[in-house]
Each structure stands twice: as structure tokens, then as C-alpha cells.
Scaffold this active site. Structure first.
Site, PDB file in Angstrom:
ATOM      1  CB  THR A  56      -0.916   0.034   1.240  1.00  0.00           C
ATOM      2  OG1 THR A  56      -0.117  -0.259   2.385  1.00  0.00           O
ATOM      3  CG2 THR A  56      -2.043  -0.965   1.135  1.00  0.00           C
ATOM      4  CG  ASP A 198      10.352  -1.479   4.676  1.00  0.00           C
ATOM      5  OD1 ASP A 198       9.199  -1.660   5.112  1.00  0.00           O
ATOM      6  OD2 ASP A 198      10.809  -2.078   3.695  1.00  0.00           O
TER       7      ASP A 198
HETATM    8  C1  GLA Z   1       9.034  -3.821   0.743  1.00  0.00           C
HETATM    9  C2  GLA Z   1       9.158  -2.319   0.502  1.00  0.00           C
HETATM   10  C3  GLA Z   1       8.087  -1.562   1.299  1.00  0.00           C
HETATM   11  C4  GLA Z   1       6.700  -2.138   1.024  1.00  0.00           C
HETATM   12  C5  GLA Z   1       6.685  -3.653   1.189  1.00  0.00           C
HETATM   13  C6  GLA Z   1       5.382  -4.275   0.774  1.00  0.00           C
HETATM   14  O1  GLA Z   1       9.338  -4.110   2.064  1.00  0.00           O
HETATM   15  O2  GLA Z   1      10.429  -1.862   0.884  1.00  0.00           O
HETATM   16  O3  GLA Z   1       8.151  -0.193   0.990  1.00  0.00           O
HETATM   17  O4  GLA Z   1       6.235  -1.755  -0.240  1.00  0.00           O
HETATM   18  O5  GLA Z   1       7.715  -4.265   0.431  1.00  0.00           O
HETATM   19  O6  GLA Z   1       4.364  -3.860   1.611  1.00  0.00           O
END
Ligand code: GLA
Length: 447
Positions: A56, A198
């Protein structure tokens, strides 16, 4: 000689602080062997487990991660030139040197130093001053490091730890939310078009809480966030399939392209749309009728529907399953809102049900699951006392997260191991998540 101040370590790691102290001690000693005696500073940044809200964030939607006590450390010392000397306690990550500049040449794709290069480049551009370099030694090794490729965001832990070090050594003044955005953009240097979840979590998480984040920046560049206390008496159990998809980067960018194609297709009807978030208020039946099941970049081009900034690696004839992808993002955003409410009301069963729905949507509509993840999710849900389980992180392998009553954890672990061995002939890595605070400097005393 250095001594770790236990107060900081206690606060971060609780009852494993004594073991962590050994880890920090070893890192500083290794640093001094490699770079010579003198003052060393240590920064840490955590990995994360996402409770709900997958894929998302690059659509400006909602997410709800928790910071882990698995983290990446970087021991550093400032230099008086612009050189970065970068090494890793794990010998398979080769030591490198590069100069900090507004444009730093990348190492070959996949090289671990690109995370450092991306951060150094993005920070110099932003601050518009030449940054001073550093000698740095990274430790993301087991058992305390963030497992790599497990969907627990080891790469952002590395980027954020390095960014914290560069910011401190250069005495830069930069709000943490802004830094999160810069770290997100810095990771694009490595080729993925990831969202901000993250890095934001690694900088803003609170111990004992899930971080609800609205990933749409407000006009002043800040973000709306809320901390929701994790349920008492429940544990977050993480089980890693050990499956590492060789082309996560390509698959991930492909999903980003599908979402951008959907935005382009919806623009004639919603002229101000920039991200899928902008149609979150529109009834699904309306959106569904405006989106084809499948299209391609070439097809859209022929029809005069321009897709802005398609991410690297997506071919003109690759099928783009726009309708199903949008359905996932649209329903997932709703689930995250409901999950926040469930957490606030202590409705653990409600939260668990939403996690299961999120998993099904990620499997059916976003197609990011795999047989090994399915085995673990199904096995988890067979155990009495498990409220919910789902894949966590980008998918295509990596880990599941299960929300389990504390007294059900031993039974859950045993069942996951037994089922996984039976079906796939090997052991999953399982650990119980201890939530941790955001990234920080860990202070030392010199005696
Ligand atoms: C990875 C990306 C995040 C997010 C997730 C899926 O971890 O780094 O930004 O998009 O995938 O939710």
C-alpha cells in the site's frame, strides 16, 4: 577502553541486554583492529514486521509495522576528507571505498555498498554541502542481525543505520520524518521503487507499539501517524520460509508498474489522481468498471494513456493485471483502518480476522504468495490460540507473521516445524518478535 552503558542497551533489548553487550563490544574491538585505536560511535537501526498493510505504501496508503529487536549496527569514526571506507563483519560482503559526492558511481547491481552510496549521495544532494566521510564497520550478522531476504527489511535497517551515522558525524540538523523520506529515495539508487514504510518505521517506531502510518505526505512534508499498543498476552511469531526469490526486484517493480498503469487508466475520470489513494473514497463497483482485467505498457501507449515514470525492468508487452491489483490495494487500506480500530479496542480476534483476509487478498489479487508461505499460514491457523496469520513484507518467499496467545507459542512453533518438514523437507526459522524502539545511537563510556 570502552564500556557499553547498560542503561541504553537495557532500554533497547530488555532481558537480552547482557548478550547484546558482548555483540557491541566485539564490534568496537573489530573496528579498532581494522581502523586503529581511538573514539568509535555506534548506531543501530531495526528491521520490522508488518502487521498489516502490504503493497500500500507506494500507493500512498496505510501501513502498520512493528520494529524488531533484530537490528543492524554500524560502528563509525569521522574522517576529515570525503572518503567512506566501508567494511562488514561478515566476510562475504567485500570492503569498499568511495568518495561522497552529489553523484556517486554505483557498484554493480546487487552489491551491498549501493545502500551506503545511495544514502551518502541523497544526503549530500539534500544538504547541498560536501559531507565528510567516515570509516565504518557494519554488523548485521546472525543471531541478532535482521535476517536477509526474509521480508523483515534488513536493507532499510542498513540504510537507516548509515544515515544516522552520517547525520551525526556531519552534525546535520534534519527532522526524522524528512530523513525517512530521504532514506526511501536513497534506496531507489539500488533499483527498487519501494515505499516509505520500512525507513519510516526504522526511524519513528516505539517499543511495545505498532506504528499506524498514513504514507501520503501532507503539504508540509510531514506524515500522519498513530501508535497503537500491541495486545497484552499475545506474541507476534515470525516464521521464515527460507525461500529467497531470485527476482524480487523485478516482481516488485512490476507491481509498482501495475499500480501506475491503473492510475493512468483512472485519470480521465479522476483528473487529480496521482496515486491509488486518491480513489479510496470511490465505490469499488465504479472503479471495477473502469479498469480492464489486463493490459500492457505498449497497449496503453497505443491508446494514448501515458504511464508516468514506469519503474525500471518492466517490458512493454508484460501483462499488467490492473483490476486485481487495485482491488487488493483498495481493500487492504480499509483493513488497515479497521485493524487500527481493533487494536485500540483490544479486539484481538478482529485483528486476527483482518490479517487472514489480508493474506488471502495478497495471494489472490496481488499474487505475491508462494507454496511455502501457504504451508506456514495454513499450519499457523490450525493451532488453538492463534488469532491470525499472514505473509509479511513484499512476499515471493520470506516470512509469515502469526498473532498468537502467549501460552500457545510452544505449540505453534512445534506445529509449524512439523508441517513444514512434512511438506517441504526442511526447517523454517522461527522467532518470537520482541518489539524494539526506533534507530538510535548507542552510547559508550570510556574508562
Ligand atoms: C518492501 C518495501 C516496502 C513495502 C513492502 C510491501 O518491504 O520496501 O516499501 O512496499 O515491500 O508492503
Amino acid at each position: 577502553m570502552y564500556v557499553v552503558t547498560l542503561s541504553t542497551l537495557d532500554a533497547v533489548y530488555g532481558d537480552v541486554a547482557a548478550q547484546q553487550r558482548e555483540r557491541y563490544w566485539r564490534l568496537v574491538q573489530d573496528f579498532q583492529v581494522r581502523y586503529g585505536p581511538g573514539v568509535v560511535r555506534v548506531f543501530r537501526a531495526p528491521g520490522r514486521v508488518n502487521l498489516i498493510g502490504e503493497h500500500t505504501d507506494y500507493n500512498h496508503g496505510f501501513v502498520m509495522p512493528v520494529a524488531l529487536d533484530r537490528d543492524t549496527l554500524v560502528a563509525v569514526r569521522p574522517r576529515f576528507d570525503t572518503l567512506v571506507r566501508l567494511a562488514n563483519v561478515e566476510p562475504e560482503f567485500e570492503a569498499v571505498e568511495f568518495e561522497i559526492a552529489f553523484q556517486i558511481p554505483p557498484a554493480p547491481r546487487g552489491h551491498w555498498s549501493n545502500y551506503a552510496r545511495g544514502v551518502a549521495q541523497r544526503l549530500s544532494q539534500e544538504m547541498d554541502v560536501p559531507l565528510r566521510g567516515m570509516d565504518a564497520l557494519v554488523d548485521g550478522s546472525p543471531p541478532w542481525g535482521v535476517p536477509r531476504g526474509s521480508g523483515l527489511s534488513s536493507s532499510s535497517a542498513l540504510s537507516v543505520a548509515l544515515a544516522l551515522a552520517l547525520v551525526a558525524l556531519n552534525e546535520l540538523s534534519i527532522p526524522w520524518q524528512r530523513l525517512a523520506r530521504l532514506c526511501q529515495e536513497a534506496e531507489w539508487y539500488t533499483g527498487t521503487r519501494g515505499g516509505i514504510m520500512d525507513q519510516f518505521n526504522a526511524l519513528m517506531a516505539r517499543q511495545g507499539y505498532a506504528l499506524f502510518l498514513d504514507t501520503r505526505p501532507r503539504p508540509d512534508g510531514t506524515y500522519l501517524l498513530e501508535y497503537a499498543r500491541l495486545p497484552q498476552g499475545y506474541a507476534l511469531v515470525i516464521a521464515d520460509t527460507g525461500v529467497r526469490h531470485s527476482n524480487v526486484l523485478g516482481e516488485y517493480n512490476h507491481r509498482v508498474a501495475e499500480c501506475r498503469a491503473a492510475v493512468a487508466l483512472l485519470r480521465p475520470y479522476f483528473p487529480n489522481i496521482t496515486h491509488l489513494r486518491d480513489v479510496q473514497h470511490v465505490p469499488w463497483s465504479t472503479l471495477e468498471s473502469l479498469l480492464p482485467e489486463v493490459t500492457t505498457l505498449a497497449d496503453l501507449d497505443r491508446k494514448g494513456v501515458p504511464v508516468e515514470d514506469p519503474p525500471p525492468g518492466v517490458g512493454p508487452e508484460d501483462p499488467l493485471y490492473v483490476r486485481a491489483r487495485v482491488r487488493h490495494v483498495y481493500t487492504e487500506n480499509r483493513r488497515v483502518m479497521q485493524a487500527l480500530e481493533a487494536l485500540q479496542q483490544g479486539d484481538v480476534d478482529g485483528l486476527g480476522r483482518l490479517m487472514v483476509e489480508a493474506h488471502i487478498s495478497a495471494r489472490e489479487d496481488y499474487q505475491v504468495s508462494c507454496p511455502e508461505l501457504e504451508t506456514l499460514v495454513h499450519a499457523a491457523l490450525e493451532v488453538e490460540g492463534v488469532a491470525g496469520a499472514r505473509l509479511t513484507g513484499a512476499g515471493w518467499g520470506g516470512s509469515i507473521v502469526a498473532l498468537a496467545r502467549e501460552d500457545a507459542v510452544p505449540q505453534l512453533e512445534a506445529h509449524l516445524r512439523a508441517r513444514y518438514r512434512e511438506v517441504h523437507g526442511r526447517e523454517p526459522q522461527i522467532f518470537v518478535c520482541r518489539s524494539a524502539p526506533a534507530g538510535c545511537e548507542v552510547l559508550w563510556e570510556t574508562v
